[in-house]
Write a protein that holds these residues in place. Structure first.
Motif, PDB file in Angstrom:
ATOM      1  N   PRO A 148       0.820  -1.214   0.000  1.00  0.00           N
ATOM      2  CA  PRO A 148       0.000   0.000   0.000  1.00  0.00           C
ATOM      3  C   PRO A 148       0.853   1.263   0.000  1.00  0.00           C
ATOM      4  CG  PRO A 148      -0.753  -1.558   1.665  1.00  0.00           C
ATOM      5  CD  PRO A 148       0.571  -2.056   1.184  1.00  0.00           C
ATOM      6  N   LYS A 149       0.367   2.263  -0.701  1.00  0.00           N
ATOM      7  CA  LYS A 149       1.028   3.559  -0.692  1.00  0.00           C
ATOM      8  C   LYS A 149      -0.032   4.650  -0.769  1.00  0.00           C
ATOM      9  CE  LYS A 149       1.666   3.882  -5.726  1.00  0.00           C
ATOM     10  NZ  LYS A 149       2.628   4.023  -6.844  1.00  0.00           N
ATOM     11  N   ALA A 150       0.343   5.861  -0.436  1.00  0.00           N
ATOM     12  CA  ALA A 150      -0.552   7.016  -0.529  1.00  0.00           C
ATOM     13  C   ALA A 150       0.129   8.082  -1.364  1.00  0.00           C
ATOM     14  CB  ALA A 150      -0.884   7.548   0.863  1.00  0.00           C
ATOM     15  N   ILE A 151      -0.554   8.546  -2.394  1.00  0.00           N
ATOM     16  CA  ILE A 151       0.010   9.570  -3.266  1.00  0.00           C
ATOM     17  C   ILE A 151      -0.813  10.839  -3.154  1.00  0.00           C
ATOM     18  CG2 ILE A 151       0.904   7.849  -4.879  1.00  0.00           C
ATOM     19  CD1 ILE A 151      -1.417   8.569  -6.748  1.00  0.00           C
ATOM     20  N   ASN A 152      -0.153  11.953  -3.413  1.00  0.00           N
ATOM     21  CA  ASN A 152      -0.875  13.226  -3.413  1.00  0.00           C
ATOM     22  C   ASN A 152      -1.860  13.260  -4.578  1.00  0.00           C
ATOM     23  OD1 ASN A 152       0.363  14.586  -1.175  1.00  0.00           O
ATOM     24  ND2 ASN A 152       2.218  14.781  -2.408  1.00  0.00           N
ATOM     25  N   THR A 153      -3.022  13.848  -4.332  1.00  0.00           N
ATOM     26  CA  THR A 153      -4.025  13.984  -5.383  1.00  0.00           C
ATOM     27  C   THR A 153      -4.483  15.428  -5.485  1.00  0.00           C
ATOM     28  OG1 THR A 153      -6.233  13.312  -6.110  1.00  0.00           O
ATOM     29  CG2 THR A 153      -5.839  13.323  -3.743  1.00  0.00           C
ATOM     30  N   ASP A 154      -4.822  15.827  -6.699  1.00  0.00           N
ATOM     31  CA  ASP A 154      -5.330  17.181  -6.911  1.00  0.00           C
ATOM     32  C   ASP A 154      -6.823  17.291  -6.628  1.00  0.00           C
ATOM     33  OD1 ASP A 154      -2.858  18.121  -7.712  1.00  0.00           O
ATOM     34  OD2 ASP A 154      -3.214  17.749  -9.837  1.00  0.00           O
ATOM     35  N   TYR A 155      -7.451  16.173  -6.284  1.00  0.00           N
ATOM     36  CA  TYR A 155      -8.907  16.143  -6.126  1.00  0.00           C
ATOM     37  C   TYR A 155      -9.249  15.756  -4.691  1.00  0.00           C
ATOM     38  CZ  TYR A 155      -8.257  15.997 -11.143  1.00  0.00           C
ATOM     39  OH  TYR A 155      -7.849  16.275 -12.423  1.00  0.00           O
ATOM     40  N   PHE A 156      -9.747  16.723  -3.925  1.00  0.00           N
ATOM     41  CA  PHE A 156     -10.052  16.444  -2.522  1.00  0.00           C
ATOM     42  C   PHE A 156     -11.240  17.249  -2.005  1.00  0.00           C
ATOM     43  CE2 PHE A 156      -6.304  19.230  -2.900  1.00  0.00           C
ATOM     44  CZ  PHE A 156      -6.791  20.424  -2.377  1.00  0.00           C
ATOM     45  N   VAL A 157     -12.031  17.815  -2.899  1.00  0.00           N
ATOM     46  CA  VAL A 157     -13.225  18.574  -2.516  1.00  0.00           C
ATOM     47  C   VAL A 157     -14.443  17.913  -3.161  1.00  0.00           C
ATOM     48  CG1 VAL A 157     -14.469  20.753  -2.851  1.00  0.00           C
ATOM     49  CG2 VAL A 157     -12.076  20.777  -2.138  1.00  0.00           C
ATOM     50  N   GLY A 158     -15.488  17.728  -2.380  1.00  0.00           N
ATOM     51  CA  GLY A 158     -16.720  17.126  -2.880  1.00  0.00           C
ATOM     52  C   GLY A 158     -17.910  17.629  -2.100  1.00  0.00           C
ATOM     53  N   ALA A 159     -19.056  17.023  -2.343  1.00  0.00           N
ATOM     54  CA  ALA A 159     -20.298  17.435  -1.673  1.00  0.00           C
ATOM     55  C   ALA A 159     -21.037  16.186  -1.217  1.00  0.00           C
ATOM     56  CB  ALA A 159     -21.161  18.282  -2.599  1.00  0.00           C
ATOM     57  N   GLN A 160     -20.536  15.591  -0.127  1.00  0.00           N
ATOM     58  CA  GLN A 160     -21.166  14.395   0.425  1.00  0.00           C
ATOM     59  C   GLN A 160     -22.319  14.781   1.345  1.00  0.00           C
ATOM     60  OE1 GLN A 160     -16.925  13.498   1.443  1.00  0.00           O
ATOM     61  NE2 GLN A 160     -17.613  11.377   1.331  1.00  0.00           N
ATOM     62  N   VAL A 161     -23.152  13.787   1.705  1.00  0.00           N
ATOM     63  CA  VAL A 161     -24.242  14.097   2.633  1.00  0.00           C
ATOM     64  C   VAL A 161     -23.636  14.658   3.913  1.00  0.00           C
ATOM     65  CG1 VAL A 161     -25.777  12.329   1.692  1.00  0.00           C
ATOM     66  CG2 VAL A 161     -24.272  11.763   3.596  1.00  0.00           C
ATOM     67  N   PRO A 162     -24.394  15.448   4.675  1.00  0.00           N
ATOM     68  CA  PRO A 162     -23.824  16.090   5.864  1.00  0.00           C
ATOM     69  C   PRO A 162     -23.139  15.095   6.797  1.00  0.00           C
ATOM     70  CG  PRO A 162     -25.989  16.998   5.397  1.00  0.00           C
ATOM     71  CD  PRO A 162     -25.800  15.849   4.452  1.00  0.00           C
ATOM     72  N   THR A 163     -22.000  15.493   7.305  1.00  0.00           N
ATOM     73  CA  THR A 163     -21.254  14.649   8.233  1.00  0.00           C
ATOM     74  C   THR A 163     -22.121  14.301   9.437  1.00  0.00           C
ATOM     75  OG1 THR A 163     -19.262  15.852   7.574  1.00  0.00           O
ATOM     76  CG2 THR A 163     -19.103  14.457   9.534  1.00  0.00           C
ATOM     77  N   GLY A 164     -22.220  13.015   9.738  1.00  0.00           N
ATOM     78  CA  GLY A 164     -23.024  12.572  10.873  1.00  0.00           C
ATOM     79  C   GLY A 164     -24.445  12.188  10.513  1.00  0.00           C
ATOM     80  N   TRP A 165     -24.844  12.374   9.233  1.00  0.00           N
ATOM     81  CA  TRP A 165     -26.199  11.988   8.812  1.00  0.00           C
ATOM     82  C   TRP A 165     -26.393  10.495   9.061  1.00  0.00           C
ATOM     83  CZ3 TRP A 165     -28.706   8.608   5.612  1.00  0.00           C
ATOM     84  CH2 TRP A 165     -30.015   8.911   5.219  1.00  0.00           C
ATOM     85  N   ASP A 166     -27.536  10.134   9.649  1.00  0.00           N
ATOM     86  CA  ASP A 166     -27.791   8.740  10.008  1.00  0.00           C
ATOM     87  C   ASP A 166     -29.266   8.425   9.762  1.00  0.00           C
ATOM     88  OD1 ASP A 166     -27.983   6.212  11.086  1.00  0.00           O
ATOM     89  OD2 ASP A 166     -27.053   6.723  13.005  1.00  0.00           O
ATOM     90  N   ALA A 167     -29.521   7.424   8.906  1.00  0.00           N
ATOM     91  CA  ALA A 167     -30.892   7.047   8.579  1.00  0.00           C
ATOM     92  C   ALA A 167     -31.663   6.571   9.803  1.00  0.00           C
ATOM     93  CB  ALA A 167     -30.891   5.962   7.505  1.00  0.00           C
TER      94      ALA A 167
END
Length: 754
Positions: A200-219
């Motif tokens: 496993p490795k971790a590389i830098n990415t230019d893509y790190f902004v999105g619009a996910q459901v609100p943090t903590g949302w729980d059905a």
């Protein structure tokens, strides 16, 4: 202290019929077949900004109200409702408490103290961590293949694992010895020179902004049962919550009420998606590859139709048509097209329409590889905050911000909505789907939906179809309906004369009275169907297959409207270079071809600047927002438009504004929504204001409908309040709506409950 008053904003109905239908609205009573006219009777959504209510607050006002903050804080687990609170050892009564501290908090303090935190964890923001990805959103986890250049130290594993290693690596794996017996047995294994190992490795990415459901949302907060939470994947959970929201927005607190008016086969479900159960696909691909234990039935959550199936299993229990469309970014409008087609054809009287998609890192990064996503790193270096990175129609636009969630509309016949007192948010005048031309690029947008404006020329449209004039159409319809009535009476007289003649030949030889009455009733039913066909042919479809009148012009003329009456357009507006140019060019050319006055430009909405691109859900969110704009008179501006691309500013029929434009709701007559999807899917929807439906009913019918709708509005808001106060909005059905012989019920189209 101000208190939060959460409620559903049902359309406002004036007390008097002549106030609901202003003088400039043509009288359409008796001109429309209300049994085949589709209307939107409810809507709901789950998005990066929460519900349709909280999304509208941010879209229209740029901030959350007290009500919006309370709702978001509840859905994200920052506050909960308790019937007995304690402050400084004393009873503080019922109300909200902070979940972290257990301390009481006033409604107004929820906004004062928590709005900043809510804004940081809703909408467009840095990616949230998940179990399958690196905790740092700027790092992307990958596997790197390494070849062993010397023998590695031995390690212990099970005999089964040792055999699997040897099956994969052959002689590059050596089994050294075994210890123990049975289930406790282990062997020592050495990986020898020449073996391939993935590190496993971790590389830098230019893509790190999105619009996910609100943090903590729980059905679970909505009342989804624990056994469903463990079985259903995210798409299904989003869809279940959203469906309940849409039902409550329609005033339906118990959906089984439908079956007092409809057969179960009259209820359809057209919920679609761009990628389906992408989160389930990610789980069984990645976790199986890593040898981890996952559910044995996870595959069932991967299909596009699974979310619809969960909705039917737990809420609808319907036996009507299912159309799970997959139109990529146009999935929601394709779903609405399917639902309206089912209703117009009589195959359904109640349908769920909409779309969904979920956020997964693999799909997110692949959009980045296509240069479709905004380059977050480059924008950050320019000093832009995440919320500023979705910039449709600007010079600096560079791609969309990927989002997730679901949007749903409740679509019914106008007749059913009026009979039940369901709110009517809009009348669907036209849904249009089109493919594009020959090419070599699946994602490339095209101009196929220009065909919605296809006609010989603008001047010919008005004169080529006299039925476009409601007054002339009324005379033609009355004449045709009168012919049906006269023929019906003639047929009834013939039946009676035949019965009398047979009876005259000898007592008891004629048909029984009941048989004659049954024949007469059959004739009357046939006449009613023939009248409906007349209304459809002359009231709705008179413009079809006429080369001189376009689908847009024809659909509007049904309600006495023209292309000049489309007040605004909610645009696909992804902020990619090609889409925004193609969409503006397409809409501008439509308006020019149809003869719209250049001094009457279409106001525009760029909703993705607030919520990002929800792929399969985006069209449904756009329709929901457009309905809210129509009833409020607020046309939200594109706040991220710090400039407008000069190439787009030249399209005179579009007004690309960066500020809200407020108009009188009475001045809004119709709107357009467009979507463009990968795979050559183009879609356009035209919706007209419900006052044009009220123009088709009498004053007593309107007043009776208004009373029912007001009652539903009160009940729906009460259920929303109860749901937030711990009683749960979601209530799963345990049995079908009917009792007794299931086969007999399904085989009888007149079977009803209650």
């Amino acid at each position: 202290e101000p208190r939060a008053g959460l409620r559903y904003d049902f359309p406002v109905l004036p007390e008097r019929h002549d106030e609901a239908v202003p003088g400039d609205v043509p009288r359409l009573e008796g001109l429309l077949d209300l049994e085949s006219l589709p209307v939107i009777a409810g809507f709901g959504e789950v998005s990066s900004v929460g519900s349709s209510r909280t999304r509208w607050e941010l879209e229209a006002h740029g901030e959350f109200s007290i009500e919006g903050c309370v709702e978001l804080a509840w859905m994200t687990g920052l506050i909960r409702y308790e019937r007995r609170r304690v402050r400084d050892g004393a009873d503080a009564g019922a109300g909200w408490v902070e979940c972290e501290t257990g301390a009481p908090i006033a409604d107004a303090d929820v906004k004062r103290r928590l709005e900043g935190r809510l804004r940081a964890h809703t909408g467009i923001r840095l990616l949230d961590a998940d179990a399958s990805s690196n905790a740092d959103p700027r790092l992307r986890d990958m596997l790197h293949e390494v070849g062993a250049e010397e023998d590695l130290p031995p390690f212990e594993c099970s005999p089964q694992a040792a055999e699997a290693f040897r099956a994969r690596h052959g002689s590059a794996v050596e089994v050294l010895g075994r210890s123990g017996d049975g289930a406790a047995a282990t062997v020592r294994v050495r990986v020898r020179r020449g073996a391939s190992i993935f590190v496993p490795k971790a590389i830098n990415t230019d893509y790190f902004v999105g619009a996910q459901v609100p943090t903590g949302w729980d059905a679970a907060r909505y009342g989804i049962p624990p056994e469903v939470l463990t079985q259903a994947d995210r798409p299904a959970l989003y869809a279940l919550v959203c469906t309940v929201e849409a039902f409550l927005a329609a005033g339906l607190t118990d959906v089984y009420e439908l079956y007092r008016y409809l057969h179960v086969s009259d209820v359809g479900n057209c919920l679609g998606s761009g990628a389906g159960g992408a989160s389930a696909i990610q789980v069984f691909h990645e976790q199986r590859l890593l040898g981890r234990e996952i559910r044995s039935d996870v595959l069932s959550e991967a299909f596009v139709g699974t979310a619809s199936a969960w909705v039917n299993l737990l809420l609808l229990s319907a036996s009507g048509p299912l159309r799970s469309g997959a139109g990529a970014c146009a999935s929601s409008l394709e779903s609405l097209d399917n639902a309206c087609d089912l209703i117009a054809s009589g195959r359904a009287k109640f349908c769920l329409a909409g779309g969904y998609d979920v956020f997964t890192r693999p799909i997110y990064y692949e959009f980045g590889e296509m240069s479709a996503l905004i380059n977050s790193a480059r924008d950050a270096r320019c000093g832009r905050e995440p919320a500023e990175m979705s910039r449709p129609f600007t010079t600096t636009r560079g791609g969309f911000v990927l989002s997730e969630g679901v949007g749903i509309q409740v679509v019914t016949t106008a007749a059913l909505a009026l009979e039940m007192g369901l709110p009517v948010y809009g009348v669907v005048a036209l849904t249009h789907m089109a493919a594009d031309k020959a090419g070599r690029s699946i994602p490339a947008p095209g101009g196929g939906i220009l065909t919605a404006a296809s006609q010989t020329d603008a001047g010919a449209a008005a004169s080529s179809c006299l039925l476009a004039n409601p007054a002339l159409r009324a005379r033609r319809i009355r004449a045709s309906l009168g012919h049906v009535d006269r023929q019906c009476e003639a047929d009834i007289d013939a039946i009676k004369m035949e019965a009398d003649w047979i009876e005259a030949r000898g007592p008891g030889r004629g048909p029984a009275a009941a048989e004659t009455e049954a024949q007469i009733e059959g004739i009357r039913q046939a006449a009613r169907r023939e009248k409906q066909a007349v209304l459809r042919a002359l009231g709705h479809d008179f413009w079809r297959n006429n080369p001189h009148i376009s689908p847009i012009s024809g659909a509007l003329s049904v309600f006495g409207l023209t292309v000049q009456d489309i007040s605004f357009a909610s645009m696909h507006g992804t902020a990619t270079r090609l889409n925004d140019l193609n969409e503006c060019a397409t809409l501008d050319r439509q308006m020019r071809h149809l003869g719209r006055d250049p001094g009457n430009p279409l106001l525009t909405i760029a909703q993705k600047s607030v919520v990002g691109h929800g792929v399969g859900a985006s069209g449904a969110w756009a329709v929901n927002g457009a309905l809210q704009a129509m009833h409020s008179g607020i046309i939200p501006g594109n706040r991220n438009a710090d400039d407008i691309d000069p190439h787009l500013a030249g399209f005179d029929h579009l007004l690309l504004a960066n500020e809200n434009i407020v108009v009188r709701p009475d001045d809004i007559k119709a709107f357009s929504v467009t979507s463009f999807g990968f795979g050559q899917k183009g879609a356009q929807v035209i919706v007209v204001h419900p006052r044009y439906l009220y123009a088709a009913v009498s004053e007593p019918e309107y007043c009776a409908y208004r009373a029912k709708q007001i009652s539903r509005a009160r009940i729906a808001s009460r259920e929303l309040d109860r749901g937030l106060h711990g009683e749960g909005m979601f209530k799963a059905k345990e049995a079908p709506p009917y009792v007794g012989d299931e086969h007999a019920f399904l085989l009888n189209p007149l079977a009803r409950t209650g």
